[in-house]
Design an enzyme around this catalytic site. Structure first.
Site, short mmCIF file in Angstrom:
data_model
loop_
_atom_site.label_atom_id
_atom_site.label_comp_id
_atom_site.label_asym_id
_atom_site.label_seq_id
_atom_site.Cartn_x
_atom_site.Cartn_y
_atom_site.Cartn_z
N CYS A 41 18.71 6.46 -35.04
CA CYS A 41 19.80 5.56 -34.72
C CYS A 41 18.90 4.68 -33.35
O CYS A 41 18.53 5.51 -32.59
CB CYS A 41 21.08 5.83 -34.57
SG CYS A 41 22.14 4.53 -33.81
N CYS B 288 23.46 6.94 -27.25
CA CYS B 288 24.45 7.51 -26.92
C CYS B 288 23.93 8.95 -26.31
O CYS B 288 23.62 9.63 -27.25
CB CYS B 288 25.29 7.76 -28.21
SG CYS B 288 25.75 6.02 -28.69
N CYS C 190 24.82 12.11 -28.81
CA CYS C 190 24.73 11.96 -30.24
C CYS C 190 23.49 12.61 -30.76
O CYS C 190 22.18 12.14 -30.21
CB CYS C 190 24.89 10.64 -30.61
SG CYS C 190 24.72 10.57 -32.53
N ARG D 194 44.03 12.37 -33.72
CA ARG D 194 43.25 13.61 -34.76
C ARG D 194 42.57 14.32 -34.07
O ARG D 194 41.85 13.90 -33.06
CB ARG D 194 42.29 12.59 -35.59
CG ARG D 194 41.36 13.57 -36.51
CD ARG D 194 40.63 13.02 -37.59
NE ARG D 194 41.32 11.87 -38.21
CZ ARG D 194 41.18 10.69 -38.60
NH1 ARG D 194 40.12 10.08 -37.65
NH2 ARG D 194 41.67 9.78 -38.94
N CYS E 174 35.84 9.41 -45.05
CA CYS E 174 35.33 8.54 -44.05
C CYS E 174 33.96 8.70 -44.20
O CYS E 174 33.22 9.65 -43.97
CB CYS E 174 35.76 9.02 -42.81
SG CYS E 174 37.64 9.19 -42.44
N CYS F 144 40.71 2.54 -36.13
CA CYS F 144 40.46 4.15 -35.75
C CYS F 144 39.65 4.17 -34.73
O CYS F 144 38.59 3.84 -34.59
CB CYS F 144 39.63 4.85 -37.02
SG CYS F 144 39.52 6.64 -36.78
N CYS G 121 37.49 5.01 -45.14
CA CYS G 121 37.26 4.76 -43.79
C CYS G 121 35.77 4.43 -43.57
O CYS G 121 35.12 5.31 -44.24
CB CYS G 121 37.72 5.81 -42.77
SG CYS G 121 37.29 5.40 -41.16
N1 SAM Z 1 26.94 4.70 -35.40
C1 SAM Z 1 28.43 4.36 -35.58
C2 SAM Z 1 28.94 4.35 -34.10
O1 SAM Z 1 28.68 4.97 -33.11
O2 SAM Z 1 29.86 3.79 -34.07
C3 SAM Z 1 29.17 5.39 -36.29
C4 SAM Z 1 28.59 6.90 -36.27
S1 SAM Z 1 28.96 7.87 -34.90
C5 SAM Z 1 28.12 9.16 -34.96
C6 SAM Z 1 30.74 8.17 -34.63
C7 SAM Z 1 31.15 8.79 -33.58
O3 SAM Z 1 31.08 10.05 -33.47
C8 SAM Z 1 30.90 8.33 -32.09
O4 SAM Z 1 31.39 7.20 -31.75
C9 SAM Z 1 31.31 9.53 -31.27
O5 SAM Z 1 32.50 9.42 -30.64
C10 SAM Z 1 31.26 10.76 -32.32
N2 SAM Z 1 30.28 11.63 -32.02
C11 SAM Z 1 29.06 11.65 -32.17
N3 SAM Z 1 28.10 12.71 -31.69
C12 SAM Z 1 29.28 13.57 -31.27
C13 SAM Z 1 29.25 14.70 -30.51
N4 SAM Z 1 27.99 15.30 -30.50
N5 SAM Z 1 30.35 15.25 -30.31
C14 SAM Z 1 31.57 14.58 -30.49
N6 SAM Z 1 31.55 13.52 -31.08
C15 SAM Z 1 30.49 12.87 -31.57
FE1 SF4 Z 2 23.92 5.86 -33.19
FE2 SF4 Z 2 25.04 8.11 -32.79
FE3 SF4 Z 2 25.55 6.39 -30.89
FE4 SF4 Z 2 26.57 6.31 -33.43
S1 SF4 Z 2 26.94 7.77 -31.84
S2 SF4 Z 2 25.65 4.46 -32.39
S3 SF4 Z 2 25.12 7.34 -34.48
S4 SF4 Z 2 23.45 7.05 -31.37
#
Ligand code: SAM
Ligand code: SF4
Ligand code: DTB
Length: 339
Positions: free
Chosen positions: A77, A81, A84, A284, A121, A212, A152
């Site tokens: 990606c 973040c 992530c 949730r 989801c 959500c 979702c």
């Molecule tokens: N890329 C899209 C986005 O960021 O909206 C969808 C997938 S992203 C993985 C969905 C959510 O997963 C993120 O907004 C975050 O809140 C959660 N998430 C990702 N990594 C995480 C982690 N290590 N621990 C807890 N929540 C996590």
């Molecule tokens: Fe990309 Fe992960 Fe951020 Fe979603 S949470 S935008 S998958 S880096």
């Protein structure tokens, strides 16, 4: 606040639990930061009592909604973040995978349904979907809906047109988290702004898709940041129908891998405040359950959590074994809710 006179002329304050529960009869969208901080400062028992009382006015207290996650496009990606494992900016153990074919998604949804999930989801590691992927995404929504499940998706930022395409396909919910307060956001993510997130959320709401939206705790944020996140969520014109509260899953290679662990009771406290502020939303208990004891999860349900992710994987990280969850629900007398 009424007070009680006692014979020696001292005045005693009533217990917090005797205070009128003003939040129960109406959904508020005008929460002040000081009121939220006051909730966070309540003694734990008072806060949980209040949350459970509110919870019972809106929900069957022994029902939990069950969602199952599937990563339909994994890793690589463009966003940064800090939590992530799927960000291309960090070196983690993750195997990248391109978008799954529709048939494989439907197969996974069938299994989730068999296991008792009412919502499926589908998540993609994208900053935003490409227009050329939209037809296939719409096919996934239609096929999963045909199984009789709620759908979702979480795909990153959306344009107006993409949002309409998903709505037309019948998408029930769109997940798009704010993750933390506006003030703390740039400590966690620099490749997009809070406003970018709010813009997509508004598009989703206006298209008539259920929202959500929640966040992550344990990223080094302050209580004030937790209050800020909940304030933004609750003061939206309509509360998100689902509010996922994730405990950070610390993944090696991500910048937040070594963050100090959150006090479990502070996690429970935040769930309770979310329940009080958004009484009719599904709150949730989301990522991070493998790091929680059964007793901590029980406290989360008592605080008003009434939805979980079920199935042994979240998107890329572990979730509790389904058999363990079934056993825990049985021990607690919790039933799966139909929606
Ligand atoms: N890329 C899209 C986005 O960021 O909206 C969808 C997938 S992203 C993985 C969905 C959510 O997963 C993120 O907004 C975050 O809140 C959660 N998430 C990702 N990594 C995480 C982690 N290590 N621990 C807890 N929540 C996590
Ligand atoms: Fe990309 Fe992960 Fe951020 Fe979603 S949470 S935008 S998958 S880096
Ligand atoms: C949400 O709030 N949590 C889910 C779902 N929405 C998409 C994702 C949790 C991801 C945890 C890290 C992983 O498994 O990659």
């Amino acid at each position: 606040m009424s007070t009680t006179q006692v014979s020696d002329n001292h005045t005693i304050q009533p217990m917090v639990s005797e205070l009128p529960l003003q939040a129960v009869s109406q959904l508020r969208h005008d929460w002040q930061r000081s009121e939220i901080e006051a909730l966070f400062s309540l003694p734990f028992n008072d806060l949980l009592f209040k949350a459970q009382t509110v919870h019972r006015q809106f929900f069957d207290a022994n029902e939990v909604q069950i969602s199952t996650l599937l990563s339909i496009k994994t890793g690589g990606c463009a966003e940064d973040c800090g939590y992530c494992p799927q960000s291309a900016h960090y070196q983690t153990d993750l195997q990248r995978e391109k978008m799954m074919p529709v048939e494989a998604v439907v197969e996974a949804a069938k299994q989730a349904k068999q296991q008792g999930a009412s919502r499926f989801c589908m998540g993609a590691a994208w900053r935003e979907p490409k227009d050329r992927d939209m037809a296939e995404l719409a096919d996934m929504v239609e096929a999963v809906k045909d199984l009789g499940m709620e759908t979702c998706m979480t795909l990153g930022m959306l344009t107006d047109q993409q949002t309409r395409q998903l709505k037309d396909a019948g998408l029930d919910y769109y997940n798009h988290n704010l993750d933390t307060s506006e003030e703390y956001y740039d400590q966690i993510i620099t490749t997009r702004t809070y406003q970018d997130r709010l813009d997509t959320l508004q598009r989703v709401r206006e298209a008539g898709i259920n929202v959500c939206c929640g966040g992550i705790l344990g990223m080094g944020e302050s209580v004030n940041d937790r209050a800020g996140l909940l304030q933004t969520l609750a003061n939206m014109p309509k509360h998100p129908e689902s509010v996922p509260i994730n405990l950070l899953v610390q993944v090696e290679g991500t910048p937040l891998a070594t963050t100090d662990k959150l006090d479990p009771l502070d996690f429970v406290r935040t769930l309770a405040v979310a329940r009080i502020m958004m009484p009719s939303s599904r709150v949730r208990l989301s990522a991070g359950r493998t790091d929680m004891s059964d007793e901590m999860q029980t406290l989360c349900f008592l605080a008003g959590a009434n939805s979980v992710f079920y199935g042994e994987k979240l998107l890329t990280t572990d979730n509790p074994e389904s058999s363990h969850d079934r056993q825990l629900f049985k021990r607690l007398g919790i039933n799966a809710s139909p929606s």
